[in-house]
Every structure is written in C-alpha cells, then in structure tokens.
Design an enzyme around this catalytic site. Structure first.
Site, PDB file in Angstrom:
ATOM      1  N   ASP A 156       0.839  -1.196   0.000  1.00 23.10           N
ATOM      2  CA  ASP A 156       0.000   0.000   0.000  1.00 23.10           C
ATOM      3  C   ASP A 156       0.879   1.253   0.000  1.00 23.10           C
ATOM      4  OD1 ASP A 156      -2.384   1.373   0.057  1.00 23.10           O
ATOM      5  OD2 ASP A 156      -3.240   0.153   1.667  1.00 23.10           O
ATOM      6  N   ASP A 217     -10.851   2.913  -2.986  1.00 30.76           N
ATOM      7  CA  ASP A 217     -11.262   1.657  -2.345  1.00 30.76           C
ATOM      8  C   ASP A 217     -12.724   1.357  -2.637  1.00 30.76           C
ATOM      9  OD1 ASP A 217      -8.806   1.843  -1.175  1.00 30.76           O
ATOM     10  OD2 ASP A 217      -9.544   1.788   0.886  1.00 30.76           O
TER      11      ASP A 217
HETATM   12  C1  GLA Z   1      -6.050   1.234   1.826  1.00 30.45           C
HETATM   13  C2  GLA Z   1      -6.229   0.223   0.694  1.00 30.45           C
HETATM   14  C3  GLA Z   1      -7.276  -0.799   1.066  1.00 30.45           C
HETATM   15  C4  GLA Z   1      -6.874  -1.493   2.357  1.00 30.45           C
HETATM   16  C5  GLA Z   1      -6.658  -0.463   3.457  1.00 30.45           C
HETATM   17  C6  GLA Z   1      -6.070  -1.099   4.692  1.00 30.45           C
HETATM   18  O1  GLA Z   1      -7.178   2.013   1.991  1.00 30.45           O
HETATM   19  O2  GLA Z   1      -6.577   0.853  -0.507  1.00 30.45           O
HETATM   20  O3  GLA Z   1      -7.444  -1.762   0.038  1.00 30.45           O
HETATM   21  O4  GLA Z   1      -5.709  -2.240   2.134  1.00 30.45           O
HETATM   22  O5  GLA Z   1      -5.752   0.565   3.031  1.00 30.45           O
HETATM   23  O6  GLA Z   1      -5.835  -0.170   5.708  1.00 30.45           O
END
Ligand code: GLA
Length: 411
Positions: A156, A217
C-alpha cells in the site's frame, strides 16, 4: 566511469524487469479487507477478527467448497496483522492474533493447495497505522516475506511522499526478485498518484508490478461499484492497453456475498470485472455465503472467460441513450465475451440489436451462450436482429464464438 555505467545498467535491468513469470492470467482468490477490515477485537468477535483463525477457516472453505478447484487460489491477509518489529528490525505479527506466526499460516495454506498473500505499506505506517516499510526496510521485509514462504505482497502507499513511493516500489520489486521466491507483487502506487499519466508511468508499472490498484477503495454499495466502473470507462483508452499477461489493472475486490448488492448487481459486478480482466478477489464470509452467490462466483464459463490466455482487458463499446451499455472482451479462438448492462431503474428492458451494431463485420456465423442461464442462441450472423432482456442494474452476458464449419473441418 565505465564501472559507474555498468553499475547503473545493472541497476536499471534489475529495476525494469519483473521476470517472475507470475499471473499470466488475472489472479483469483480471497482478500480480507473489504469484509473484515481492521477488526482486531478477538475477545468480543473471535470468529471475525483479523487472526490466524480467520485465514485458516477461509482456507478450509476454499479447499473444501470448490473454490480452489474453480481457480480461487490466493488467501490474502490485508492490514492490521503486524505486531511490530523485533530488536533486529524484523517484522513480527501480532502475537495474540497470530500466535503461530506467518510461516505457520503459509505452511497451512500450502498444505491445502492454496497460496498466501500478505500486506505492507511503502511508508512510515500502514493505512491503519501499523509499522510500514520505510526505504531502509525494503530489502529486509522482502526477505522476511520470502522466508515465511509468502506468495503475494500487496504494498500500500499510505504515509509516504511521492518521492518515497517512486523509489520504494521499484526497490521492493527488485528486492522480491532477489529473494528467488516467486512472489506476486500488487502495487497500490498508482492509486496514490491519481491513477493517470503523466504522474503514473504505466509502462514502468507493468515492468515492476503484477497488478496495481488505480483508484478508490471499493465499499459495500452499488454506488461504489458504479463510481469505480465509471472511472475505468472514462479512462479505458489509457487503461486497457497497459493490462496483459503478468500485469493487471485492479479495480478492487468483489462485494458478492456481502450486504450492499442485490442479485442483479452481484451478477453485474462479476460480469463486468471478468470482462475487464480484473483480479477476482472475493472478500466475503465463505463460511456463510449463500448457494446463489456461490453460483455467481463459481460459474465455470465465467471463470473460463476470466482466465482466457490472451489476457486482453475488455472495454465499453457502446453507450445507448436507453441507458444500456455494451462491453466486449476479445478472447482466444476468435470468441468474445459481451456484457449487456442496464443502468435503468424502471423495469426489465428489451434491447434490440445485431452483431453489426456491435461493430462485427464479415460473414462468420456465431453461436452465443448465455453465461448465467446457459441458453444457447445459434446461427447468429452480422445482420441477424436479436433481443436481450436486461433487468435494472443487471446484465446479460454472452460467450460468443464462431460456429465451426463441420463439413469443412472434416475434409
Ligand atoms: C487502503 C487500501 C485498502 C486497504 C486499506 C487497509 O485504503 O486501498 O485496500 O488495504 O488501506 O488499511
């Protein structure tokens, strides 16, 4: 000077080629985040908290309930597994929630014929505030994951600068390669740079990552699915061509089996993600999923289309004033997947069209198999008019293939 040049070239070669040979077709599996988030309260919610139990139970279901055999092989941990670093700087999992460690979990998952994915963050902290992988920790963390026998890393991008990411993602790619263990590399990098050129260099990404998140997301709602789809369609000229065997765009997890989508919408997400050659990561409770949702996710023809060896990402080819849209993914053996998608909110819509209207030309005769119902329509020629009835926020999906001329092939 010569030495410098040689060193530089070696570095460039290391950085530019992700020759791990992995993910020639888009990955399929299960990822914890969308459904189970950062639930760390195992005292109150032992069945659903982020712990070895959750991943072992999902792995059991995947092996026993047909998921693995259908192609869903990755069991992936997301955020909130980290306990800290030991005195040598090695990552350690939370000792209460992962008492037997990640290597144990990897062995367990492997013993069931599955693969284990893990999550870290190129930055000071993960998005939920756990210790991240800073630039000085990249090589060490890659080695730790390889020692644990992890098979995929989602890296990430929270809590870092663009400069740190620009250095860190290629560095992690090279570090994973250098471990000698095949570890698929999922990069969230583009999502943190707006997802588009010139800030995102997709040819570089295709060389260092096996898949990448480009956009927001996903959340448990139809609105969220539509917003992701809209963004993909708006930028399909850029995105379509950067996907291919070994390197995929990732519009995020499937919501099927959760709370936000009805039956039509669940079929629609499955069909659209398949036509986009997107990774299929479920994020749902496989211990309680309904038979109807299993049918959507384990549909053999859907998965055959998804795993087509050409690995071409499909695109929207038509947007009608009636709020019907048509998506097409070219497949091997001159076949195509076609998704008729309705954005209507009134009633089932009878959409009249022909292959000619969908840009087909030539004199081939086709047959179409409805991916959800199994019905077959034969003898389709370019100018044959046909009608598909599409439910509101639903799809009709076809597997379209030329009819072999039996007479000719027997000669
Ligand atoms: C980000 C990512 C998500 C998830 C969260 C975890 O928002 O885009 O897919 O992995 O972090 O904290």
């Amino acid at each position: 000077m010569l030495l410098k040049t040689v060193l530089l070239l070696t570095l460039v070669a290391q950085v530019l080629v992700l020759e791990n040979g992995l993910l020639r077709t888009p990955p399929m599996g299960w990822l914890a985040w969308e459904r189970f988030r950062c639930n760390t309260n195992c005292k109150v919610d032992p069945k659903n908290c982020i712990s070895e139990r959750l991943f072992m139970e999902m792995a059991d279901r995947m092996a026993q309930d047909g998921w693995r055999d259908a192609g869903y092989t990755y069991v992936n941990i997301d955020d909130c597994w980290i306990g800290g670093r030991d005195d040598k700087g090695h990552l350690v999992p939370d000792p209460e929630r992962f008492p037997r460690g990640i290597a144990f979990l990897a062995d367990y998952v492997h013993s069931l014929g599955l693969k284990l994915g893990i999550y870290e963050d190129m930055g000071n902290f993960t998005c939920m505030g756990y210790p991240g992988t800073t630039l000085d920790k990249v090589v060490q963390d890659a080695q730790t994951f390889a020692e644990w026998k992890v098979d995929m890393l989602k890296l990430d991008g929270c809590f870092s600068t663009p400069e740190e990411r620009a250095e860190g993602y290629p560095k992690m790619s090279a570090a994973l390669n250098a471990t000698g263990r095949p570890i698929a590399f999922s990069c969230s990098w583009p999502a943190y740079e707006g997802g588009l050129p010139p800030r995102v260099n997709y040819s570089l990404l295709a060389n260092i990552c096996n898949l990448w998140r480009n956009y927001d997301d996903i959340q448990d709602s139809w609105r969220s699915v539509l917003s992701i789809l809209d963004w993909y369609v708006a930028h399909q000229d850029i995105l379509q061509e950067v996907a291919g065997p070994g390197h995929w765009n990732d519009p995020d997890m499937l919501l099927i089996g959760n709370f936000g989508l009805n039956h039509e919408q669940s079929q629609a997400q499955m069909a659209l993600w398949t036509v986009l050659a997107a990774p299929l990561f479920m994020s749902t409770d496989l211990r309680t999923i309904s038979a109807q949702n299993v049918d959507i996710l384990q549909n053999p023809l859907m998965i055959k289309i998804h795993q087509d060896p050409l690995g071409i990402q499909g695109r929207r080819i038509l947007k009608e004033r009636s709020r019907i849209e048509v998506y097409l993914r070219p497949l091997s053996s001159k076949a195509s997947a076609i998704v008729f998608f309705s954005r209507r909110i009134d009633m089932p819509y009878r959409y009249h069209t022909s292959l000619a209207r969908l840009n087909f030309s030539g004199s081939t005769t086709y047959e179409a198999q409805n991916v959800f119902s199994g019905d077959v329509i034969s003898g389709l020629q370019n100018d044959t008019n046909f009608t598909v009835t599409i439910n509101p926020s639903g799809v009709v999906m076809w597997y379209l293939y030329p009819i072999k001329n039996l007479h000719m092939s027997q000669q």
